[in-house]
Write a protein that holds these residues in place. Sequence first.
Motif, PDB file in Angstrom:
ATOM      1  N   ALA A 233       0.819  -1.208   0.000  1.00  0.00           N
ATOM      2  CA  ALA A 233       0.000   0.000   0.000  1.00  0.00           C
ATOM      3  C   ALA A 233       0.855   1.262   0.000  1.00  0.00           C
ATOM      4  O   ALA A 233       0.565   2.233  -0.709  1.00  0.00           O
ATOM      5  N   ALA A 234       1.954   1.257   0.774  1.00  0.00           N
ATOM      6  CA  ALA A 234       2.847   2.424   0.796  1.00  0.00           C
ATOM      7  C   ALA A 234       3.510   2.628  -0.556  1.00  0.00           C
ATOM      8  O   ALA A 234       3.638   3.762  -1.046  1.00  0.00           O
ATOM      9  N   PHE A 235       3.934   1.532  -1.194  1.00  0.00           N
ATOM     10  CA  PHE A 235       4.538   1.666  -2.519  1.00  0.00           C
ATOM     11  C   PHE A 235       3.531   2.225  -3.522  1.00  0.00           C
ATOM     12  O   PHE A 235       3.895   3.022  -4.392  1.00  0.00           O
ATOM     13  N   GLU A 240       2.056   6.687  -6.984  1.00  0.00           N
ATOM     14  CA  GLU A 240       1.093   7.652  -7.497  1.00  0.00           C
ATOM     15  C   GLU A 240       1.626   9.078  -7.401  1.00  0.00           C
ATOM     16  O   GLU A 240       1.347   9.909  -8.274  1.00  0.00           O
ATOM     17  N   THR A 241       2.401   9.396  -6.348  1.00  0.00           N
ATOM     18  CA  THR A 241       2.850  10.774  -6.132  1.00  0.00           C
ATOM     19  C   THR A 241       4.159  11.110  -6.832  1.00  0.00           C
ATOM     20  O   THR A 241       4.333  12.235  -7.300  1.00  0.00           O
ATOM     21  N   ASP A 242       5.098  10.165  -6.918  1.00  0.00           N
ATOM     22  CA  ASP A 242       6.448  10.493  -7.394  1.00  0.00           C
ATOM     23  C   ASP A 242       6.861   9.774  -8.673  1.00  0.00           C
ATOM     24  O   ASP A 242       7.514  10.368  -9.525  1.00  0.00           O
ATOM     25  N   PHE A 243       6.510   8.500  -8.820  1.00  0.00           N
ATOM     26  CA  PHE A 243       7.055   7.703  -9.913  1.00  0.00           C
ATOM     27  C   PHE A 243       6.159   7.653 -11.144  1.00  0.00           C
ATOM     28  O   PHE A 243       6.601   7.270 -12.212  1.00  0.00           O
ATOM     29  N   LYS A 244       4.900   8.014 -10.990  1.00  0.00           N
ATOM     30  CA  LYS A 244       3.957   7.826 -12.084  1.00  0.00           C
ATOM     31  C   LYS A 244       4.315   8.675 -13.294  1.00  0.00           C
ATOM     32  O   LYS A 244       4.184   8.240 -14.441  1.00  0.00           O
ATOM     33  N   ASP A 245       4.794   9.916 -13.069  1.00  0.00           N
ATOM     34  CA  ASP A 245       5.132  10.812 -14.184  1.00  0.00           C
ATOM     35  C   ASP A 245       6.315  10.303 -14.983  1.00  0.00           C
ATOM     36  O   ASP A 245       6.441  10.598 -16.176  1.00  0.00           O
ATOM     37  N   TYR A 246       7.203   9.547 -14.364  1.00  0.00           N
ATOM     38  CA  TYR A 246       8.387   9.050 -15.057  1.00  0.00           C
ATOM     39  C   TYR A 246       8.120   7.706 -15.742  1.00  0.00           C
ATOM     40  O   TYR A 246       8.700   7.419 -16.786  1.00  0.00           O
ATOM     41  N   CYS A 247       7.270   6.883 -15.158  1.00  0.00           N
ATOM     42  CA  CYS A 247       7.032   5.559 -15.726  1.00  0.00           C
ATOM     43  C   CYS A 247       5.951   5.563 -16.801  1.00  0.00           C
ATOM     44  O   CYS A 247       5.926   4.690 -17.669  1.00  0.00           O
ATOM     45  N   ARG A 248       5.025   6.536 -16.730  1.00  0.00           N
ATOM     46  CA  ARG A 248       3.959   6.664 -17.736  1.00  0.00           C
ATOM     47  C   ARG A 248       3.123   5.385 -17.831  1.00  0.00           C
ATOM     48  O   ARG A 248       2.825   4.893 -18.916  1.00  0.00           O
ATOM     49  N   ARG A 249       2.755   4.836 -16.728  1.00  0.00           N
ATOM     50  CA  ARG A 249       1.882   3.674 -16.713  1.00  0.00           C
ATOM     51  C   ARG A 249       1.119   3.651 -15.400  1.00  0.00           C
ATOM     52  O   ARG A 249       1.464   4.373 -14.457  1.00  0.00           O
ATOM     53  N   LYS A 250       0.063   2.871 -15.352  1.00  0.00           N
ATOM     54  CA  LYS A 250      -0.772   2.839 -14.175  1.00  0.00           C
ATOM     55  C   LYS A 250      -0.037   2.164 -13.020  1.00  0.00           C
ATOM     56  O   LYS A 250       0.885   1.387 -13.224  1.00  0.00           O
ATOM     57  N   ALA A 251      -0.498   2.490 -11.830  1.00  0.00           N
ATOM     58  CA  ALA A 251       0.108   1.890 -10.642  1.00  0.00           C
ATOM     59  C   ALA A 251      -0.253   0.411 -10.579  1.00  0.00           C
ATOM     60  O   ALA A 251      -1.329   0.008 -11.026  1.00  0.00           O
ATOM     61  N   PRO A 252       0.635  -0.422 -10.065  1.00  0.00           N
ATOM     62  CA  PRO A 252       0.322  -1.857  -9.962  1.00  0.00           C
ATOM     63  C   PRO A 252      -0.829  -2.076  -8.998  1.00  0.00           C
ATOM     64  O   PRO A 252      -0.801  -1.594  -7.866  1.00  0.00           O
ATOM     65  N   PRO A 253      -1.893  -2.781  -9.437  1.00  0.00           N
ATOM     66  CA  PRO A 253      -3.049  -2.983  -8.539  1.00  0.00           C
ATOM     67  C   PRO A 253      -2.725  -4.001  -7.462  1.00  0.00           C
ATOM     68  O   PRO A 253      -1.874  -4.872  -7.626  1.00  0.00           O
TER      69      PRO A 253
END
Length: 334
Positions: A233-235, A240-253
């Motif tokens: 949950a922490a990851f 969502e806050t820091d890595f999403k803009d660099y990876c350009r993909r949805k967060a792992p469910p």
Amino acid sequence: MAVPFEEQQLAQKVYAALKAASCPLIFGLHLLEADSMHTLLCTPSQHRTEILAWICNCINPNPKNVKTSVIQSKDPDFQTKEMAMLGRELMLCKAEDFDLIQGHVKPLRQLHFLQELLTLVPGCFTESEVDEEGLLNELYADENRALLTHMLRPTLNPWPAHIKYFSNDKTSSVSQTSQQESADVAALLRAAGRVLKDLQSECEFLHSECQSPAVFSPCALRVAVSDLCQLTAAFRRVYETDFKDYCRRKAPPLSAATLVFQRVHRLLLSCNTELKMLEELSQASVALTEKACQLQTQPCYWSHGEKCTLPDQLEKITRQYKDFLSQPSAQQEK
């Protein structure tokens, strides 16, 4: 009030770094005096704030980054807070150091803060700064002039590689001394090796091959599963806050397979309970067996204050019972 010499030098370095990074906010200024540079960089002004915002924008060049768009905001308070947050993320200041961002602290701290920020900007401090004039003055100083002359005209030229060097008496004595030192060091190492070997023989736990197996604990499994869920949950939040803009993909469910851990935990817990019951049953059986053996072998007090073993007591009771049964038949014969 005169500016200290250290602050003047640091202001010149920061201003030169801004010029090296092609900062558009200092084009056309042509500042030559250190006091003017010091005033520009350490006095609170809109120009200084824009320079600091430009540095932060160079550190975070991604236009989709929220911090960069906020730094370019027209709200001064909001802009100051976001630049302070950026400085905290870079571990250069605290999140509440608004006076440092606005320029209300000591000039030396402001200059150090700007210098550390500029080290993260491409194009700044790319080459090591060398004081050439100071280096030449030190090289041609009076106390170093003899060494410089000796370096330019050495008295002992290197010999060719094909000439064999024969050591003289001095070198032979030096060689003997070095050999003696080598022998002393070797003897010391051998003595240390013997001491370590003795210590190893005394440490019995280093030789024990069989170690006690780890005991399974349902509580440890419960804690591990809980930690795994919390870390996942922490990851997800950090992603969502820091890595999403660099990876350009949805967060792992979060997978629904976490229920499997709960079922496995319940099964293991029930299995552990059954094993404990079997262990207690085995212990009770052993205790009953020992008690039966004790009655068979050890004498104890029975009725009429007699002390005898259980087989003797049973034999006595059997004999009495046979005698009792034989009495009526004897009377009938009479």
